[in-house]
Scaffold this motif. Structure first.
Motif, mmCIF file in Angstrom:
data_model
loop_
_atom_site.group_PDB
_atom_site.id
_atom_site.type_symbol
_atom_site.label_atom_id
_atom_site.label_comp_id
_atom_site.label_asym_id
_atom_site.label_seq_id
_atom_site.Cartn_x
_atom_site.Cartn_y
_atom_site.Cartn_z
ATOM 1 N N ARG A 94 -1.828 34.853 9.955
ATOM 2 C CA ARG A 94 -0.396 34.685 9.729
ATOM 3 C C ARG A 94 0.225 34.149 11.019
ATOM 4 N NH1 ARG A 94 1.767 36.643 5.349
ATOM 5 N NH2 ARG A 94 3.824 36.822 6.323
ATOM 6 N N CYS A 95 0.919 33.023 10.907
ATOM 7 C CA CYS A 95 1.491 32.380 12.088
ATOM 8 C C CYS A 95 3.007 32.270 11.948
ATOM 9 C CB CYS A 95 0.871 31.001 12.307
ATOM 10 S SG CYS A 95 -0.888 31.081 12.729
ATOM 11 N N ILE A 96 3.680 32.504 13.056
ATOM 12 C CA ILE A 96 5.146 32.404 13.131
ATOM 13 C C ILE A 96 5.453 31.075 13.805
ATOM 14 C CG2 ILE A 96 7.266 33.512 13.921
ATOM 15 C CD1 ILE A 96 5.448 36.096 14.256
ATOM 16 N N VAL A 97 6.081 30.168 13.069
ATOM 17 C CA VAL A 97 6.206 28.776 13.508
ATOM 18 C C VAL A 97 7.629 28.476 13.987
ATOM 19 C CG1 VAL A 97 6.138 26.389 12.696
ATOM 20 C CG2 VAL A 97 4.335 27.994 12.010
ATOM 21 N N PRO A 98 7.780 27.954 15.200
ATOM 22 C CA PRO A 98 9.092 27.485 15.650
ATOM 23 C C PRO A 98 9.500 26.215 14.902
ATOM 24 C CG PRO A 98 7.589 27.877 17.504
ATOM 25 C CD PRO A 98 6.759 27.863 16.261
ATOM 26 N N ALA A 99 10.787 26.060 14.652
ATOM 27 C CA ALA A 99 11.318 24.847 14.009
ATOM 28 C C ALA A 99 12.441 24.282 14.869
ATOM 29 C CB ALA A 99 11.826 25.163 12.610
ATOM 30 N N PHE A 100 12.421 22.971 15.036
ATOM 31 C CA PHE A 100 13.516 22.314 15.750
ATOM 32 C C PHE A 100 14.737 22.169 14.847
ATOM 33 C CE2 PHE A 100 9.691 20.529 17.895
ATOM 34 C CZ PHE A 100 9.899 21.110 19.121
ATOM 35 N N ASN A 101 14.498 21.848 13.589
ATOM 36 C CA ASN A 101 15.563 21.703 12.606
ATOM 37 C C ASN A 101 14.932 21.832 11.221
ATOM 38 O OD1 ASN A 101 14.467 19.050 11.924
ATOM 39 N ND2 ASN A 101 15.489 18.309 13.775
#
Length: 261
Positions: free
Chosen positions: A153-160
């Motif tokens: 399970r990965c927590i992904v950063p988003a720019f937009n």
């Protein structure tokens, strides 16, 4: 506005009970005079340089991570030294035209800064870290190689809304290797990303400076430290043809990486 339209004998705004929008003539007038107002604002700002004190207002456009970890940590001491300077920091994880939007400074990695801008490093090279809470690793096991991230399970950063950071990079044998990770959780807030990682909801990939305290305390553990991806410094940048007030000069010196605060 009514008086101006009457004087010009031209309609400048389309009006309804709910909204207003410029007519073609109004838009053309705005495009012609907007730069003039910018020049007036700049000239007024220069008047502050004639006083004995450093004063004025500075506007900075920056992504969340450097805004918090690289700028705010120094802004506190900067304002203590220059209490008559007002600082406005607006968080924007996407690229912005700082000139068109009236900012004095932008903050981006050096490779993203236009060549016609002046760039000043405000960090060293940036290491990226895969981190997880000990609880998560106890429950799900620790991946041994980066490719095993695809089963976690990965927590992904988003720019937009259209750009998320789910290709995680690692430096191995002199080359960059990418792993497309599953986005079990996605946030455009580092605070939420780090909180969810601390809560044991998954692994995430963040700059070392954003998780240094948690790594030191053991609240988060780093995985694959030997294959960290390293990126260029973050830079404070500004247009070379804009007059720099005493306040702007002081902030540049305060944020430069060489300064010890």
């Amino acid at each position: 506005m009514n008086d101006l339209e009457n004087r010009l004998n031209t309609k400048l705004l389309n009006r309804t009970t709910r909204s207003m929008s410029p007519t073609e003539a109004g838009q053309r007038l705005y495009e012609r005079i907007a730069p003039m107002f910018g020049g007036i604002q700049e000239e007024l700002a220069t008047l502050a340089d004639f006083g004995d004190k450093v004063r004025g207002k500075l506007r900075i456009n920056a992504p969340e991570n450097p805004a918090f970890y690289l700028i705010y940590s120094k802004i506190r001491s900067f304002l203590a030294q220059f209490p008559e300077v007002d600082v406005e920091i607006l968080i924007n994880n996407s690229w912005s035209d700082i000139v068109a939007q009236g900012f004095d400074f932008g903050v981006r990695p050096l490779g993203d800064v236009a060549q016609d801008m002046v760039a000043v490093p405000i960090s060293g090279e940036r290491a990226m870290c895969v981190v997880a809470a000990p609880e998560y690793l106890r429950r799900h096991g620790q991946p041994e190689i980066p490719s095993e991230l695809t089963s976690h399970r990965c927590i992904v950063p988003a720019f937009n809304a259209f750009n998320r950071l789910d290709d995680w990079e690692f430096f191995q044998n002199g080359q960059i290797h990418r792993v497309r990770v599953p986005a079990s959780l996605t946030f455009n807030s580092t605070t939420l990303i780090k909180t969810s990682a601390l809560d044991g909801l998954g692994l995430t990939w963040l700059p070392y400076y954003a998780v240094a305290d948690e790594l030191a305390s053991g609240a988060l553990l780093e995985i694959f430290a030997h294959v960290r991806a390293i990126y260029p410094p973050m830079d404070l940048y500004y247009p070379p043809n804009r007059h720099k007030t005493q306040a702007a000069e002081a902030l540049i010196e305060w944020l430069k990486i060489e300064k010890v605060v």
